[in-house]
Design an enzyme around this catalytic site. Structure first.
Site, PDB file in Angstrom:
ATOM      1  N   GLU A 178      -5.569   2.493   0.851  1.00 45.76           N
ATOM      2  CA  GLU A 178      -5.890   3.665   0.024  1.00 45.76           C
ATOM      3  C   GLU A 178      -5.367   3.360  -1.366  1.00 45.76           C
ATOM      4  O   GLU A 178      -4.150   3.390  -1.593  1.00 45.76           O
ATOM      5  CB  GLU A 178      -5.202   4.923   0.593  1.00 45.76           C
ATOM      6  CG  GLU A 178      -5.717   5.367   1.953  1.00 45.76           C
ATOM      7  CD  GLU A 178      -7.109   5.965   1.910  1.00 45.76           C
ATOM      8  OE1 GLU A 178      -7.660   6.173   0.815  1.00 45.76           O
ATOM      9  OE2 GLU A 178      -7.661   6.201   2.996  1.00 45.76           O
ATOM     10  N   CYS A 218      -4.267  10.078  -7.348  1.00 51.34           N
ATOM     11  CA  CYS A 218      -5.243   9.004  -7.166  1.00 51.34           C
ATOM     12  C   CYS A 218      -6.657   9.536  -7.371  1.00 51.34           C
ATOM     13  O   CYS A 218      -7.504   8.859  -7.931  1.00 51.34           O
ATOM     14  CB  CYS A 218      -5.099   8.383  -5.783  1.00 51.34           C
ATOM     15  SG  CYS A 218      -5.124   9.596  -4.458  1.00 51.34           S
TER      16      CYS A 218
HETATM   17  P1  NAD Z   1       2.551   0.512  -5.843  1.00 53.62           P
HETATM   18  O1  NAD Z   1       1.421  -0.351  -5.439  1.00 53.62           O
HETATM   19  O2  NAD Z   1       3.400   0.076  -6.974  1.00 53.62           O
HETATM   20  O3  NAD Z   1       3.568   0.717  -4.616  1.00 53.62           O
HETATM   21  C1  NAD Z   1       3.156   1.285  -3.398  1.00 53.62           C
HETATM   22  C2  NAD Z   1       4.115   0.856  -2.300  1.00 53.62           C
HETATM   23  O4  NAD Z   1       3.976  -0.544  -2.072  1.00 53.62           O
HETATM   24  C3  NAD Z   1       5.599   1.088  -2.608  1.00 53.62           C
HETATM   25  O5  NAD Z   1       6.219   1.597  -1.445  1.00 53.62           O
HETATM   26  C4  NAD Z   1       6.097  -0.310  -2.930  1.00 53.62           C
HETATM   27  O6  NAD Z   1       7.467  -0.499  -2.681  1.00 53.62           O
HETATM   28  C5  NAD Z   1       5.267  -1.147  -1.984  1.00 53.62           C
HETATM   29  N1  NAD Z   1       5.127  -2.561  -2.344  1.00 53.62           N
HETATM   30  C6  NAD Z   1       5.274  -3.142  -3.562  1.00 53.62           C
HETATM   31  N2  NAD Z   1       5.054  -4.478  -3.453  1.00 53.62           N
HETATM   32  C7  NAD Z   1       4.756  -4.739  -2.160  1.00 53.62           C
HETATM   33  C8  NAD Z   1       4.407  -5.913  -1.433  1.00 53.62           C
HETATM   34  N3  NAD Z   1       4.326  -7.101  -2.025  1.00 53.62           N
HETATM   35  N4  NAD Z   1       4.148  -5.800  -0.126  1.00 53.62           N
HETATM   36  C9  NAD Z   1       4.191  -4.578   0.495  1.00 53.62           C
HETATM   37  N5  NAD Z   1       4.524  -3.431  -0.141  1.00 53.62           N
HETATM   38  C10 NAD Z   1       4.807  -3.515  -1.449  1.00 53.62           C
HETATM   39  O7  NAD Z   1       1.933   1.942  -6.089  1.00 53.62           O
HETATM   40  P2  NAD Z   1       2.640   3.261  -6.635  1.00 53.62           P
HETATM   41  O8  NAD Z   1       2.894   3.088  -8.092  1.00 53.62           O
HETATM   42  O9  NAD Z   1       3.782   3.642  -5.753  1.00 53.62           O
HETATM   43  O10 NAD Z   1       1.510   4.360  -6.411  1.00 53.62           O
HETATM   44  C11 NAD Z   1       0.551   4.683  -7.374  1.00 53.62           C
HETATM   45  C12 NAD Z   1      -0.790   4.114  -6.986  1.00 53.62           C
HETATM   46  O11 NAD Z   1      -1.155   4.592  -5.705  1.00 53.62           O
HETATM   47  C13 NAD Z   1      -1.903   4.557  -7.912  1.00 53.62           C
HETATM   48  O12 NAD Z   1      -2.776   3.490  -8.163  1.00 53.62           O
HETATM   49  C14 NAD Z   1      -2.610   5.635  -7.098  1.00 53.62           C
HETATM   50  O13 NAD Z   1      -3.940   5.840  -7.471  1.00 53.62           O
HETATM   51  C15 NAD Z   1      -2.483   5.088  -5.720  1.00 53.62           C
HETATM   52  N6  NAD Z   1      -2.634   6.151  -4.716  1.00 53.62           N
HETATM   53  C16 NAD Z   1      -3.743   6.143  -3.905  1.00 53.62           C
HETATM   54  C17 NAD Z   1      -3.937   7.156  -2.964  1.00 53.62           C
HETATM   55  C18 NAD Z   1      -5.148   7.171  -2.068  1.00 53.62           C
HETATM   56  O14 NAD Z   1      -5.114   7.850  -1.060  1.00 53.62           O
HETATM   57  N7  NAD Z   1      -6.216   6.448  -2.380  1.00 53.62           N
HETATM   58  C19 NAD Z   1      -2.983   8.167  -2.843  1.00 53.62           C
HETATM   59  C20 NAD Z   1      -1.877   8.150  -3.667  1.00 53.62           C
HETATM   60  C21 NAD Z   1      -1.711   7.122  -4.597  1.00 53.62           C
END
Ligand code: NAD
Length: 491
Positions: free
Chosen positions: A240, A274
């Site tokens: 997502e 998002c």
């Molecule tokens: P992010 O990608 O920076 O982090 C998300 C999660 O991934 C965190 O828990 C982080 O610690 C973890 N992570 C980071 N590196 C990783 C790796 N190498 N392997 C596994 N996990 C890792 O995103 P964010 O800044 O926390 O969230 C914002 C983003 O999320 C925006 O792009 C938003 O649009 C999206 N989002 C999407 C939805 C949806 O349902 N489509 C919902 C909410 C947010």
């Protein structure tokens, strides 16, 4: 907000985006710790499975009751650790609790063994399908909806019979802790739903920990890393990811309603949604009217009162860059501008008009209370421009006549007609996108099935006088089958 600059750090401290003060400290779990939690989860999963749909339903509804009773705690945490204003926190919890109830109540109906038609050629067989849990699901969450978003995976995975190991964002670990603590209160002494804390290294460890599926919500860049990390073990992944959702306003739309929807869809949660509205395409005959009213209403909305601070300080630089780039390319700032970026807040909404389509503010996720409003000849052109995006999460259309046809044109996983962001609040609807917005679905029946393995079964009931699939067959059997398929499929 978290401080984990040192890659060898063994502790992360979440800081409030409101005043940068510490909220809580948590360990950065290493690979061994994560693996141990997954092993414990696997043991717990077998108990969780044996209690069946009714046992899980009772316990999940009890979890919802505990969360509802302790609601003020999590609303305070959402304000403090995530920076939401109270109204945004209440909306998030309303949706989250609704999903826990829906998944608990509907898992049996959606997933339990059911009969399917065997077809004429196999009519001597009883055919059934059931949806069995994977075992252990690793859920990796973002910070922007630190309850609602992961609940879309956690509750549905649990209702389907899986155990869950959850890694919340390093910006919101205390909210993640609260979710697991309330579950422990409802289901004491089991490890069906566990917490693992840390930054991306812990998330990567979860991908490699032997879980049966990863449900990831976050940015596209990290999503690609998760997909790559899961590839060697062929661990399935639900992604997502981000969005750049557009609202198309037709010439016959209810303009005041469309203006309110655009403003709230773009600015609620400080624009950090998002599926928030980031682009608006308005049909030429109503463009000026729409923009004038939007400017007036946006001028009455204030950062700090109507929406909270930007949770990740670094995102303010992205927002400023998008605004400056739009202006440099010939766009106009109708409300606010680069001066609206005053850390840790956006002082109010920024409304940009006539922004060239190649601008960063049109192409990339801005994730702030910034709306691009562009003129189009008509709604059809609006849909075309809306679709010219790498993302395809949600969309919205405002129209009186032909609203359904306009919605049909939108290349998105979800569309609201004459409203914005309505779909995540309908628990029976699947939530997810296409293109760079990811794949797989949370919520609804599809969201329950996402955490299961569809398992097919046939049971032979009686012999038929046509033994085609045994070596006891004779030439007459095969000739008869030839005649049957010719008769059946040649008409
Ligand atoms: P992010 O990608 O920076 O982090 C998300 C999660 O991934 C965190 O828990 C982080 O610690 C973890 N992570 C980071 N590196 C990783 C790796 N190498 N392997 C596994 N996990 C890792 O995103 P964010 O800044 O926390 O969230 C914002 C983003 O999320 C925006 O792009 C938003 O649009 C999206 N989002 C999407 C939805 C949806 O349902 N489509 C919902 C909410 C947010």
């Amino acid at each position: 907000m978290a401080s984990t600059a040192d890659p060898r750090a063994t502790e992360l401290v979440s800081l409030s985006p409101v005043d940068s003060r510490p909220v809580a400290a948590f360990p950065v779990d290493d690979e061994d710790t994560v693996r141990r939690k997954v092993v414990r989860a696997r043991e717990a999963a077998s108990w969780w499975r044996t209690i069946g749909y009714d046992g899980r339903r009772t316990r999940l509804l009890e979890w919802r009751r505990v969360m509802a009773l302790r609601l003020p705690e999590v609303l305070d945490l959402l304000q403090r650790e995530n920076g939401k204003v109270r109204a945004d926190a209440v909306i998030e919890m309303t949706a989250a609790l609704t999903h826990v109830g829906w998944s608990a109540r509907n898992a049996r109906r959606v997933l339990s063994r059911r009969r399917v038609a065997s077809g004429l050629l196999m009519l001597n067989h009883l055919a059934t399908v059931e949806y069995r849990p994977y075992g252990v699901i690793g859920v990796i969450g973002p910070w922007n909806y630190p309850v609602h978003t992961p609940i879309g995976s956690i509750a549905y995975a649990l209702a389907a019979g899986n155990a869950v190991v959850f890694k919340p964002s390093e910006y919101t670990p205390a909210i993640g802790r609260w979710l697991v603590d309330t579950f422990d209160e409802a289901v004491p002494g089991r490890s069906v739903f566990q917490l693992t804390t840390g930054d991306g290294t812990t998330g990567a460890a979860l991908c490699a920990s032997g879980v049966d599926k990863i449900a990831f919500t976050g940015s596209g860049a990290t999503g690609a890393r998760v997909l790559a990390a899961c590839a060697p073990s062929l661990t399935p992944v639900l992604l997502e990811l981000g969005g750049k959702d557009a609202l198309v306003v037709a010439a016959d739309a209810d303009i005041p309603a469309a203006v309110e929807a655009a403003l709230w869809g773009g600015c609620s949660n400080a624009g950090q949604s998002c599926a928030g509205i980031e682009r608006v395409y308005v049909a030429d005959p109503v463009y000026e009217e729409f923009l004038t009213l939007l400017a007036q209403r946006a001028g009455e909305v204030q950062g700090g009162t109507d929406f909270g601070p930007i949770t990740m300080p670094g995102q303010l630089d992205v927002i400023r860059r998008h605004i400056e780039d739009a202006l440099a390319r010939g766009g106009r700032a109708v409300v606010g501008g680069p001066e609206s970026v005053v850390p840790p807040y956006m002082t109010g909404p920024v409304i940009l008009a006539d922004v060239p389509e190649e601008s960063a503010a049109v192409r990339e996720e801005t994730f702030g209370p910034v709306l691009v409003v562009n003129r189009v000849a008509d709604a059809a052109e609006g849909a075309e421009r809306a679709n010219a995006s790498d993302y395809g999460l949600g969309a919205a259309v405002f129209a009186r006549r032909g609203a359904g046809e306009l919605a049909d044109r939108m290349n998105a996983g979800m569309v609201s007609i004459n409203d914005v962001l309505s779909f995540p609040a309908v628990p029976a609807l699947p939530f997810g996108g296409r293109g760079r917005s990811g794949f797989g679905r949370i919520h609804g029946a599809d969201g329950l099935r996402e955490f299961t393995v569809p398992t097919a079964r046939t049971r032979k009931l009686f012999d038929v006088p046509l033994a085609a699939s045994t070596y006891a067959r004779g030439a007459r059997d095969m000739a008869r089958l030839e005649r049957i398929i010719t008769w059946m499929y040649s008409r």
